[in-house]
Design an enzyme around this catalytic site. Structure first.
Site, PDB file in Angstrom:
ATOM      1  N   GLY A 144       0.810  -1.208   0.000  1.00 42.74           N
ATOM      2  CA  GLY A 144       0.000   0.000   0.000  1.00 42.74           C
ATOM      3  C   GLY A 144       0.843   1.257   0.000  1.00 42.74           C
ATOM      4  O   GLY A 144       0.531   2.237  -0.677  1.00 42.74           O
ATOM      5  N   ARG A 145       1.935   1.220   0.776  1.00 33.29           N
ATOM      6  CA  ARG A 145       2.792   2.406   0.850  1.00 33.29           C
ATOM      7  C   ARG A 145       3.530   2.639  -0.457  1.00 33.29           C
ATOM      8  O   ARG A 145       3.721   3.781  -0.889  1.00 33.29           O
ATOM      9  CB  ARG A 145       3.791   2.238   1.988  1.00 33.29           C
ATOM     10  CG  ARG A 145       3.157   2.257   3.362  1.00 33.29           C
ATOM     11  CD  ARG A 145       4.119   1.795   4.430  1.00 33.29           C
ATOM     12  NE  ARG A 145       3.456   1.720   5.732  1.00 33.29           N
ATOM     13  CZ  ARG A 145       3.956   1.098   6.784  1.00 33.29           C
ATOM     14  NH1 ARG A 145       5.130   0.486   6.699  1.00 33.29           N
ATOM     15  NH2 ARG A 145       3.288   1.064   7.916  1.00 33.29           N
ATOM     16  N   GLY A 205      -3.653   7.129   6.392  1.00 31.82           N
ATOM     17  CA  GLY A 205      -3.838   5.703   6.135  1.00 31.82           C
ATOM     18  C   GLY A 205      -2.547   4.957   5.835  1.00 31.82           C
ATOM     19  O   GLY A 205      -1.601   5.515   5.272  1.00 31.82           O
ATOM     20  N   GLU A 206      -2.501   3.683   6.233  1.00 31.13           N
ATOM     21  CA  GLU A 206      -1.398   2.756   5.968  1.00 31.13           C
ATOM     22  C   GLU A 206      -0.050   3.274   6.488  1.00 31.13           C
ATOM     23  O   GLU A 206       0.983   3.135   5.843  1.00 31.13           O
ATOM     24  CB  GLU A 206      -1.337   2.426   4.473  1.00 31.13           C
ATOM     25  CG  GLU A 206      -2.629   1.770   3.997  1.00 31.13           C
ATOM     26  CD  GLU A 206      -2.550   1.204   2.606  1.00 31.13           C
ATOM     27  OE1 GLU A 206      -1.447   0.912   2.132  1.00 31.13           O
ATOM     28  OE2 GLU A 206      -3.620   1.046   1.985  1.00 31.13           O
ATOM     29  N   GLY A 207      -0.118   3.888   7.658  1.00 35.20           N
ATOM     30  CA  GLY A 207       1.086   4.412   8.288  1.00 35.20           C
ATOM     31  C   GLY A 207       1.118   5.919   8.222  1.00 35.20           C
ATOM     32  O   GLY A 207       1.486   6.494   7.195  1.00 35.20           O
TER      33      GLY A 207
END
Length: 648
Positions: A301-302, A433-435
């Site tokens: 995702g990142r 989101g996602e970190g």
């Protein structure tokens, strides 16, 4: 060395050491390996895959998807989701043998960018199942039986999601409290707990769920493994484990569809689990490795999803912003003739170019299985999310009052109904989101400092005394004296034509010089601050920020040369030069501040105010604290049995 990064201990236990090639690892060590940025050209077959799929996806979006309706109703129509399944959009990353399209990461990123340029909410809904839903964990860690059972389903008919976050965890992924206890027969787990902010949770059929399993250590084939214990008896620990959860199982309750500042069409769930029976066959991989799996799949995702969606949003705003600047007349002059706006647009152009160069480079690295892109992924996510917010706010400023008004409101008067205010609201989701940025920066710093932290473990974590101290210091001196001297010696650029170009060479020389300065400054920080470094997020943030800017300089320089050479895009040099000009100033300033700064003074004031030392700042208003906004517990959505599906 987890204790040097306070609060990251559990995550540190799950962390693998870098196992492949990494440009950023070398850059932080003072020896950037520039050839790692020269990735092979995309194969004609991969290019053809995208070129044949793109018109189909583009036609579907422009004829079947009304992004204004999604914003207005806060709902993606079922017909749109089914249409996306029909063209394979939910199976882009799933191999063809399991019913998917088998796209490369680069083509997957292109597709998400295209979707996001039409509707970022739709792109997010499509990305979640493939980036962090059950597709990636099953592909990477699942059994062949799980792959053949579930991958065709999520590729063609069933939406999936990822359930990690809980109300008490937020970005602290290790602090999961949801339990999954093996029953006495050893055939199923009993799940109890809750999950919050599960994107796609209200419409998902399957979710990847991380829960804590009572287990004990046992020796198996020469290695120590975690073995779940029935009923949790005599367990040594509760270890993170990944499961495939069927949302139709009894005891699963979606309590609420969460609503946010932006991204109005996303289906985000608060859900609870009460005595849910999950078959033991639904464990993904090994018991006790769920957190490791979660950190691994979040890299996708990142690296791909968030940068692609951010790029799509920024590109969507670009041409309307140029049109507005050229068409809007103030005080008898077009806005585009004013220096302030020209400077703003120039910065926007440079930001967009840097985001595109970094995103595509990381996608291509991810396609090469011999790269470890965890640092690059985090930096790409930080860079693209943060610059997109700045980009869109700049665009909103150029639109003026029209930029604050909603698209529907402007449409009533016949104005162009471009929703820049919606994009500004939506963009914050991708910073979080996602970190979240404030979590990923210490993560990058941890990876950057890893060689020092491992080598000087004893020196940093305890106070050696007597002979033991002398021996340790002697060992460190034997390594670090020649290492430190090397950090003052320039390394020549590789003798390749890409690096000899007159517009590339000065940029890479600056990166090489600054890389050595950064390595020295990091060494000083570790040697002088030792244990204090674990709480020094100011220095940790600067390490990431410097690395991010140096990566942007190197990558945009090489990207500009590639664009000029293959597409005749000579203006790319102006964009790369602007990236260099701005980043160079920040790098010099941040390296100085890494060694000497006044963070302690600001933090000290924060300590005082957090302790209630400045009550006068609330004077003159009807003062209310956070708890004053909390409804009585009996009225909260999480109490009682609730309904199977929360109301939309």
């Amino acid at each position: 060395m987890g204790s040097l990064f306070k609060g990251f201990e559990r995550i540190e236990e799950a962390r693998d050491r870098l196992s492949g090639r990494s440009f950023m690892a070398g850059l932080f060590a003072g020896r950037p390996d520039f050839p790692l940025l020269l990735l092979p050209e995309e194969s004609p077959a991969e290019t053809e895959v995208w070129e044949s799929y793109r018109p189909r996806l583009e036609t579907f979006l422009t004829t079947q998807v009304d992004p204004d309706e999604i914003e207005r109703t806060a709902k993606i129509p079922d017909a749109v989701l089914q249409g996306l399944f029909a063209i394979g959009a939910f199976g882009m990353k799933i191999p063809k043998e399991y019913g998917g399209l088998g796209f490369s990461y680069t083509n997957y990123g292109r597709a998400l960018m295209l979707i996001a340029s039409w509707s970022n909410v739709l792109a997010l809904t499509v990305a979640v199942p493939q980036s962090i839903g059950i597709a990636m964990p099953v592909l990477l860690f699942g059994t062949e039986e799980q792959k053949r059972k579930y991958l065709p389903l999520v590729a063609r008919e069933a939406i999936s999601a990822f359930a990690l976050t809980e109300s008490v965890t937020g970005s602290d992924a290790a602090n999961v409290q949801t339990d999954a206890v093996l029953d006495s027969g050893g055939m199923a787990y009993r799940l109890s707990g809750e999950k919050l902010w599960c994107t796609n949770g209200t419409i998902a059929r399957y979710i990847t769920l991380i829960a804590r399993v009572p287990a004990r250590r046992e020796l198996c084939d020469g290695r120590t493994v975690w073995v779940p214990v029935p009923e949790g008896k005599e367990a040594e620990d509760r270890v993170h484990t990944a499961f495939i959860l069927d949302m139709d199982l009894p005891g699963v309750r979606v309590r609420q569809r969460c609503q946010f500042e932006g991204c109005r069409g996303i289906e985000n769930a608060y859900m609870t689990f009460r005595n849910v029976r999950i078959p033991a066959a639904n464990v993904i991989g090994d018991v006790g490795r769920g957190l490791k799996y979660a950190l691994t799949i979040l890299n996708v995702g990142r690296a791909i999803s968030i940068p692609a969606i951010c790029l799509g949003m920024a590109k969507q705003a670009w041409q309307p912003t140029l049109d507005r600047a050229n068409d809007r007349v103030t005080f008898q002059r077009p806005l585009a003739e004013r220096q302030t706006q020209r400077m703003r647009v120039g910065r926007m152009a440079a930001d967009l170019f840097a985001m595109e160069a970094l995103a595509f480079s990381v996608w291509r690295m991810a396609d090469r299985r011999d790269y470890d892109v965890r640092i690059e992924s985090a930096i790409a996510k930080i860079c693209c999310s943060e610059r997109t917010i700045r980009f869109l706010k700049d665009a909103q400023t150029i639109f003026g009052g029209m930029g604050y008004e909603t698209a529907d409101s402007k449409r009533v008067r016949g104005e162009p109904a471009f929703g820049i205010e919606q994009l500004v609201r939506d963009a914050e989701m991708y910073r979080i989101g996602e970190g979240a940025t404030d979590i990923l920066r210490p993560f990058v710093a941890r990876e950057a400092l890893d060689p020092h932290l491992e080598r000087a473990r004893t020196y940093l974590e305890e106070e050696p005394i007597g002979l033991r101290r002398l021996v340790k210091l002697g060992s460190l001196a034997a390594f670090y004296i020649p290492w430190y001297l090397r950090q003052w010696i320039p390394s020549p650029l590789p003798s390749r034509p890409e690096f000899r170009h007159p517009n590339v060479r000065p940029k890479l020389r600056f990166v090489e010089r600054a890389s050595r300065r950064l390595a020295r400054a990091m060494f000083y920080s570790v040697a002088w601050h030792r244990q204090a470094l674990r709480d020094d997020q100011g220095r940790q943030n600067r390490i990431e920020s410097i690395g991010e800017d140096l990566a942007a300089i190197a990558i945009t320089g090489l990207y500009a040369e590639a664009q000029r050479g293959t597409a005749g895009y000579v203006e790319a040099w102006d964009l790369a030069d602007e990236v260099f000009r701005e980043a160079k100033v920040r790098v010099k300033r941040q390296i100085r501040a890494l060694i000497s700064n006044r963070d302690a003074r600001s933090a000290g004031l924060g300590v005082k105010t957090l302790g209630g030392a400045c009550p006068a700042l609330s004077a003159g208003i009807i003062a209310r604290g956070l708890r004053d906004y909390q409804m009585p517990e009996k009225d909260a959505v999480g109490t009682g049995e609730g309904r199977k599906q929360a109301a939309v």
